[in-house]
Design an enzyme around this catalytic site. Structure first.
Site, PDB file in Angstrom:
ATOM      1  N   ASP A   9       0.881  -1.168   0.000  1.00 59.00           N
ATOM      2  CA  ASP A   9       0.000   0.000   0.000  1.00 59.00           C
ATOM      3  C   ASP A   9       0.920   1.219   0.000  1.00 59.00           C
ATOM      4  OD1 ASP A   9      -2.455   1.566   0.341  1.00 59.00           O
ATOM      5  OD2 ASP A   9      -1.766   1.922   2.388  1.00 59.00           O
ATOM      6  N   SER A  10       0.328   2.410  -0.148  1.00 62.31           N
ATOM      7  CA  SER A  10       1.137   3.619  -0.100  1.00 62.31           C
ATOM      8  C   SER A  10       1.677   3.878   1.305  1.00 62.31           C
ATOM      9  CB  SER A  10       0.287   4.815  -0.525  1.00 62.31           C
ATOM     10  OG  SER A  10      -0.743   5.016   0.415  1.00 62.31           O
ATOM     11  N   CYS A  73      -4.451  -1.593  -1.812  1.00 61.73           N
ATOM     12  CA  CYS A  73      -4.579  -0.167  -2.067  1.00 61.73           C
ATOM     13  C   CYS A  73      -5.571   0.025  -3.208  1.00 61.73           C
ATOM     14  CB  CYS A  73      -3.215   0.389  -2.468  1.00 61.73           C
ATOM     15  SG  CYS A  73      -3.264   2.119  -2.957  1.00 61.73           S
ATOM     16  N   GLU A 152      -1.940   8.922   8.240  1.00 59.91           N
ATOM     17  CA  GLU A 152      -0.477   8.790   8.188  1.00 59.91           C
ATOM     18  C   GLU A 152       0.195   9.576   9.329  1.00 59.91           C
ATOM     19  OE1 GLU A 152       1.682   7.050   5.898  1.00 59.91           O
ATOM     20  OE2 GLU A 152      -0.130   5.985   5.289  1.00 59.91           O
ATOM     21  N   CYS A 184     -10.952   3.200   0.410  1.00 56.31           N
ATOM     22  CA  CYS A 184      -9.519   3.477   0.568  1.00 56.31           C
ATOM     23  C   CYS A 184      -9.129   2.707   1.818  1.00 56.31           C
ATOM     24  CB  CYS A 184      -9.272   4.972   0.750  1.00 56.31           C
ATOM     25  SG  CYS A 184      -7.582   5.348   1.296  1.00 56.31           S
ATOM     26  N   HIS A 186      -7.027   3.133   3.963  1.00 55.31           N
ATOM     27  CA  HIS A 186      -6.723   3.935   5.159  1.00 55.31           C
ATOM     28  C   HIS A 186      -7.984   4.249   5.971  1.00 55.31           C
ATOM     29  CE1 HIS A 186      -2.850   4.804   3.201  1.00 55.31           C
ATOM     30  NE2 HIS A 186      -2.462   5.424   4.304  1.00 55.31           N
TER      31      HIS A 186
HETATM   32  N1  DGL Z   1      -4.649   3.393   0.924  1.00 57.34           N
HETATM   33  C1  DGL Z   1      -4.693   3.760  -0.428  1.00 57.34           C
HETATM   34  C2  DGL Z   1      -6.008   3.415  -1.082  1.00 57.34           C
HETATM   35  O1  DGL Z   1      -6.634   2.454  -0.697  1.00 57.34           O
HETATM   36  C3  DGL Z   1      -4.153   5.081  -0.909  1.00 57.34           C
HETATM   37  C4  DGL Z   1      -3.957   6.196  -0.014  1.00 57.34           C
HETATM   38  C5  DGL Z   1      -3.091   7.286  -0.601  1.00 57.34           C
HETATM   39  O2  DGL Z   1      -1.875   7.108  -0.574  1.00 57.34           O
HETATM   40  O3  DGL Z   1      -3.611   8.295  -1.101  1.00 57.34           O
HETATM   41  O4  DGL Z   1      -6.423   4.052  -2.017  1.00 57.34           O
END
Ligand code: DGL
Length: 270
Positions: A9-10, A73, A152, A184, A186
């Site tokens: 993931d990011s 992600c 984050e 997302c 996150h």
């Molecule tokens: N967690 C990621 C997603 O599901 C991306 C978050 C990001 O880096 O913008 O899209």
């Protein structure tokens, strides 16, 4: 079968998927890369995100011997995985199809919402995946720039997050949905705030559990599932500050994250 499941993931978001996978598939070895050195993905050009995904997936296979890749992600999935799937000879599992499936099976009224990064929402990937389920629903989507940055930073509650959530979620509240997909990885870390803003009549759907089930059935299908009573080994790597990743990551994921390695790995790290 030997070889870990590789995930990326990011940043910290994919840990929500890692949690579900560790719980459902405790015997599997896992390698997770958080690309915190290049996050956020959501505001970047999808072509760049696609390049990062290829790099991470190839590293998981070549440097860590991954037997399958979980793209934990949504933005990386939305950027397109067809080429990657064609390039590698291990299963590649994404989070968008499982999420879409979970969403349409949750709604009763047929009015559903999806929230995600700017990249994910703009790509139309959820519109397509939900249409592919064949379930007729009325979909409202909203991008939520800023949510990922709060996670984050480890800020998952409080006035600032709530004020932003009230503003960004207003169109979804107005659409009177009964199920909202956190599109997302996150966002489950902000579930309390999002749930409070949406109200008790809205079920929040996360793709994490559904993705873990998808991983299990895919690995079973191709004979790669590890059946053992010995718990798997879990490794975590980050392209950013590894101490920050360990400290915040262990708070978000739990005790399994007790060490972080740098990514890209050194020559003797496998
Ligand atoms: N967690 C990621 C997603 O599901 C991306 C978050 C990001 O880096 O913008 O899209």
């Amino acid at each position: 079968m030997s070889g870990p499941i590789g995930m990326f993931d990011s940043g910290f978001g994919g840990l929500t998927v890692a949690r579900a996978m560790i719980d459902l598939l405790p015997a599997e070895d896992l390698v997770y890369i958080g690309d915190t050195g290049r996050y956020p993905y959501g505001s970047k050009a999808l072509a760049d995100v696609q390049r990062f995904s290829h790099e991470l997936a190839h590293s998981l296979i070549d440097d860590y011997g991954a037997k399958a890749i979980v793209v934990a992600c949504n933005t990386a999935t939305a950027a397109g995985l067809d080429e990657l799937r064609a390039e590698v000879d291990v299963p590649v599992i994404d989070v968008i199809r499982p999420g879409a499936k979970a969403l349409v099976s949750t709604t009763v009224t047929g009015r559903v919402g999806v929230i995600g990064t700017v990249g994910t929402v703009k790509s139309g990937a959820y519109v397509r995946s939900i249409a592919d389920t064949g379930v007729p629903v009325a979909l409202s989507s909203a991008a939520c720039p800023g949510f990922v940055e709060f996670v984050e930073r480890g800020q998952t509650s409080g006035d600032e997050v709530t004020v932003l959530a009230e503003r960004l979620l207003a169109p979804i509240v107005d659409a009177d949905v009964d199920a909202l997909l956190l599109g997302c990885t996150h966002y489950p870390f902000l579930a309390r705030v999002i749930g409070d803003v949406m109200g008790p009549g809205v079920t929040l759907v996360s793709s994490a559990d559904e993705t873990a089930f998808a991983v299990r059935s895919r690995l079973t299908e191709v004979g790669l599932l590890r059946e053992s009573t010995t718990p798997g080994r879990h490794r975590f790597a980050s392209s950013g500050d590894i101490d920050v990743f360990r400290d915040l990551g262990s708070r978000l994921l739990g005790p399994e994250l007790d060490a972080t390695e740098p990514w890209p790995p050194g020559p003797s790290s496998t």
